[in-house]
Each structure stands twice: as C-alpha cells, then as structure tokens.
Scaffold this motif. Sequence first.
Motif, mmCIF file in Angstrom:
data_model
loop_
_atom_site.group_PDB
_atom_site.id
_atom_site.type_symbol
_atom_site.label_atom_id
_atom_site.label_comp_id
_atom_site.label_asym_id
_atom_site.label_seq_id
_atom_site.Cartn_x
_atom_site.Cartn_y
_atom_site.Cartn_z
ATOM 1 N N TRP A 84 0.834 -1.200 0.000
ATOM 2 C CA TRP A 84 0.000 0.000 0.000
ATOM 3 C C TRP A 84 0.872 1.254 0.000
ATOM 4 O O TRP A 84 0.634 2.187 -0.776
ATOM 5 C CB TRP A 84 -0.911 0.001 1.225
ATOM 6 N N ALA A 85 1.885 1.274 0.869
ATOM 7 C CA ALA A 85 2.795 2.423 0.929
ATOM 8 C C ALA A 85 3.560 2.566 -0.377
ATOM 9 O O ALA A 85 3.806 3.686 -0.852
ATOM 10 C CB ALA A 85 3.763 2.250 2.099
ATOM 11 N N GLU A 86 3.912 1.437 -0.971
ATOM 12 C CA GLU A 86 4.633 1.453 -2.248
ATOM 13 C C GLU A 86 3.806 2.120 -3.333
ATOM 14 O O GLU A 86 4.309 2.949 -4.104
ATOM 15 C CB GLU A 86 4.973 0.012 -2.641
ATOM 16 N N ARG A 87 2.524 1.783 -3.380
ATOM 17 C CA ARG A 87 1.640 2.387 -4.385
ATOM 18 C C ARG A 87 1.418 3.873 -4.107
ATOM 19 O O ARG A 87 1.399 4.684 -5.031
ATOM 20 C CB ARG A 87 0.296 1.650 -4.418
ATOM 21 N N ARG A 88 1.228 4.214 -2.826
ATOM 22 C CA ARG A 88 0.972 5.610 -2.460
ATOM 23 C C ARG A 88 2.164 6.506 -2.802
ATOM 24 O O ARG A 88 1.989 7.673 -3.143
ATOM 25 C CB ARG A 88 0.677 5.714 -0.961
ATOM 26 N N LEU A 89 3.365 5.935 -2.699
ATOM 27 C CA LEU A 89 4.570 6.704 -2.988
ATOM 28 C C LEU A 89 4.956 6.657 -4.464
ATOM 29 O O LEU A 89 5.933 7.267 -4.874
ATOM 30 C CB LEU A 89 5.739 6.188 -2.138
ATOM 31 N N GLY A 90 4.179 5.873 -5.239
ATOM 32 C CA GLY A 90 4.483 5.766 -6.659
ATOM 33 C C GLY A 90 5.699 4.913 -6.935
ATOM 34 O O GLY A 90 6.325 5.040 -7.990
ATOM 35 N N MET A 91 6.051 4.047 -5.962
ATOM 36 C CA MET A 91 7.212 3.176 -6.149
ATOM 37 C C MET A 91 6.776 1.905 -6.871
ATOM 38 O O MET A 91 6.725 0.816 -6.290
ATOM 39 C CB MET A 91 7.840 2.822 -4.789
ATOM 40 N N ASP A 92 6.418 2.059 -8.132
ATOM 41 C CA ASP A 92 5.955 0.913 -8.902
ATOM 42 C C ASP A 92 7.106 -0.004 -9.246
ATOM 43 O O ASP A 92 8.277 0.334 -9.103
ATOM 44 C CB ASP A 92 5.280 1.389 -10.198
ATOM 45 N N ARG A 93 6.757 -1.172 -9.737
ATOM 46 C CA ARG A 93 7.788 -2.130 -10.155
ATOM 47 C C ARG A 93 8.725 -1.478 -11.156
ATOM 48 O O ARG A 93 8.303 -0.873 -12.136
ATOM 49 C CB ARG A 93 7.125 -3.359 -10.786
ATOM 50 N N GLY A 94 10.036 -1.603 -10.882
ATOM 51 C CA GLY A 94 11.024 -1.022 -11.766
ATOM 52 C C GLY A 94 11.459 0.365 -11.381
ATOM 53 O O GLY A 94 12.323 0.938 -12.014
ATOM 54 N N SER A 95 10.848 0.954 -10.329
ATOM 55 C CA SER A 95 11.267 2.278 -9.869
ATOM 56 C C SER A 95 12.702 2.207 -9.386
ATOM 57 O O SER A 95 13.102 1.231 -8.750
ATOM 58 C CB SER A 95 10.349 2.749 -8.723
ATOM 59 N N PRO A 96 13.536 3.217 -9.666
ATOM 60 C CA PRO A 96 14.948 3.164 -9.307
ATOM 61 C C PRO A 96 15.211 3.079 -7.818
ATOM 62 O O PRO A 96 16.289 2.685 -7.408
ATOM 63 C CB PRO A 96 15.510 4.472 -9.885
ATOM 64 N N HIS A 97 14.240 3.464 -6.971
ATOM 65 C CA HIS A 97 14.468 3.430 -5.537
ATOM 66 C C HIS A 97 13.650 2.347 -4.852
ATOM 67 O O HIS A 97 13.533 2.323 -3.643
ATOM 68 C CB HIS A 97 14.148 4.796 -4.919
ATOM 69 N N THR A 98 13.051 1.476 -5.640
ATOM 70 C CA THR A 98 12.288 0.371 -5.070
ATOM 71 C C THR A 98 13.168 -0.856 -4.908
ATOM 72 O O THR A 98 12.909 -1.732 -4.116
ATOM 73 C CB THR A 98 11.082 0.024 -5.995
ATOM 74 N N GLY A 99 14.236 -0.934 -5.666
ATOM 75 C CA GLY A 99 15.111 -2.102 -5.600
ATOM 76 C C GLY A 99 14.887 -2.989 -6.797
ATOM 77 O O GLY A 99 13.807 -3.024 -7.379
ATOM 78 N N ARG A 100 15.897 -3.714 -7.175
ATOM 79 C CA ARG A 100 15.775 -4.584 -8.342
ATOM 80 C C ARG A 100 14.846 -5.740 -8.033
ATOM 81 O O ARG A 100 14.766 -6.235 -6.935
ATOM 82 C CB ARG A 100 17.150 -5.114 -8.758
ATOM 83 N N GLY A 101 14.168 -6.193 -9.075
ATOM 84 C CA GLY A 101 13.295 -7.341 -8.930
ATOM 85 C C GLY A 101 11.864 -6.970 -8.601
ATOM 86 O O GLY A 101 10.996 -7.810 -8.578
ATOM 87 N N GLY A 102 11.565 -5.689 -8.365
ATOM 88 C CA GLY A 102 10.214 -5.258 -8.093
ATOM 89 C C GLY A 102 9.748 -5.647 -6.710
ATOM 90 O O GLY A 102 10.052 -6.701 -6.200
ATOM 91 N N HIS A 103 8.945 -4.783 -6.090
ATOM 92 C CA HIS A 103 8.351 -5.020 -4.785
ATOM 93 C C HIS A 103 9.385 -5.324 -3.706
ATOM 94 O O HIS A 103 9.088 -5.996 -2.717
ATOM 95 C CB HIS A 103 7.308 -6.150 -4.849
ATOM 96 N N SER A 104 10.614 -4.875 -3.880
ATOM 97 C CA SER A 104 11.604 -4.989 -2.821
ATOM 98 C C SER A 104 11.270 -4.029 -1.684
ATOM 99 O O SER A 104 11.765 -4.182 -0.576
ATOM 100 C CB SER A 104 13.006 -4.675 -3.357
ATOM 101 N N PHE A 105 10.422 -3.032 -1.968
ATOM 102 C CA PHE A 105 9.953 -2.118 -0.927
ATOM 103 C C PHE A 105 9.335 -2.921 0.202
ATOM 104 O O PHE A 105 9.694 -2.756 1.374
ATOM 105 C CB PHE A 105 8.917 -1.151 -1.517
ATOM 106 N N SER A 106 8.392 -3.780 -0.144
ATOM 107 C CA SER A 106 7.686 -4.564 0.868
ATOM 108 C C SER A 106 8.629 -5.523 1.586
ATOM 109 O O SER A 106 8.596 -5.649 2.811
ATOM 110 C CB SER A 106 6.542 -5.350 0.206
ATOM 111 N N LYS A 107 9.488 -6.180 0.830
ATOM 112 C CA LYS A 107 10.423 -7.125 1.429
ATOM 113 C C LYS A 107 11.405 -6.406 2.343
ATOM 114 O O LYS A 107 11.735 -6.896 3.434
ATOM 115 C CB LYS A 107 11.191 -7.879 0.336
ATOM 116 N N GLY A 108 11.883 -5.249 1.916
ATOM 117 C CA GLY A 108 12.805 -4.484 2.752
ATOM 118 C C GLY A 108 12.147 -4.015 4.028
ATOM 119 O O GLY A 108 12.745 -4.059 5.100
#
Length: 236
Positions: A84-108
């Motif tokens: 949810w926070a990832e979507r709200r921040l616009g950190m979609d899959r492939g975003s340079p600050h989300t981490g490689r592999g997509g959805h690393s935001f949630s895992k991190g």
Amino acid sequence: MLGPLVNTVVIIVCSLIGCFLVKGIPERFEEHIRKALGLATAFVGIKGTLENQNILLLIMSIVIGSIIGELIDIDKWMNRFGLWAERRLGMDRGSPHTGRGGHSFSKGFVSASILFCTGSMAIVGSLQSGLQGNHELMFTKSILDGCMSLIFGASFGIGVAFSAISVFVYQGSITLASRAISGFLTADIIREMSAVGSLVITGIGCNFLGIKEIKVANMIPAIFIPWIWLTLAALF
C-alpha cells in the motif's frame, strides 16, 4: 523516549543514504551482497539463540508462536501495508528506488522491521531508557542498525526507511510501559525472549540466502511466549 527516537532517526537517515546516494552497484554484485548479508544475519541469529538455557521452551515458543502468527497471518498484513505504501509513494515495479526485482519495498520493510525490533538490545535498551534514563545501549544499537540500514537501503530501496515506524512503535511502547511491566521482565524472561527472537532473525538470514522462503513475520508472536510461560510458572 530519547533512545527510541534517536534509533528511529538513524535508521531513516542511513537507509535513505543507502537508497539515494549509494548507487552504481552492478547487478552481478547485488546478489552476492545479499548472500553476504544473509550469512551475517544468520550468524547473528544463531549466536543469540545459543544464549538459550531452556531448549524445550524455545521449541514450544517457536511452534506455538508460529501457529498464532499463521492464524493472524502477520506476514500478509505487513506485506499489504508495504505494498500500500509502495503504491501511495508511486514506487511501482522497476522504480529506481524500489530495488531490483520489483516489490523490494515490501520485502525491505518487513525484513528490516523484524531485524531491528527483535533481540535483547531492543528490549533491554528500551527498558533502560524508560526506567533509568540511560540511553547508552540504545545509542549503541542505533550505530549497529544504522550500518545495516545503509546496506539494506542500497539493496532493497526506500522500504527499509519505513521500518523505522515499526521500530519507533515497538521500542517506544516498551519504554513508555517500562514502569508497569518492569516487575514482570526478569533476567530469565529477557534471555529466553531474546533467544527466540534471535531464532526468528536466523529465518531472515535463510530468506536472504534463498534456501527456502520463510514467512518470518508469522513467527513474531513466538518472542512473547517465554514471557507468558515463565510469568505463569512463577505465579503458580
């Protein structure tokens, strides 16, 4: 609250530095860095688990706690918040600050939250801040967490910074409630809670190593089983 507040700020600052400033790590090195982090995390977990002096309580705690966690499905709710926070921040899959592999935001977010909140330093440091106004242990933990969040931030992205929310709520709650619960936290209880927490941390290391994906968040309730068991044993 000074100790938990400093710990929270350090995690935010260091993880953002790792996310935005530590750039240019070749992708072929990132996997090796994660494996190295996995080994280090597993070592920290195993080392802490060996402090246990009641193996039956350790086993019972991790089993019962995992069942409770699975029924609640803490992992799902933490990941849902992360996404949810990832979507709200616009950190979609492939975003340079989300981490490689997509959805690393949630895992991190999930991995860092568990890593920073479990262990004896989080419990004892918060108690010392609340009961004695002694923040030395909390400041030491802040340095260690800062180093880890710097590396995690570079690898997993900005999700690591959001783990500071979990850290502040968890450690802040212990600090504020310390006077009320101090009589119920003996040295034995803290030792056994820390040992179970360290075993949970070992699970994070296994996930980083890619051995087998473990829903580590669903094991969080296990940390509190020794507190309940040993308190009841002392009363009855």
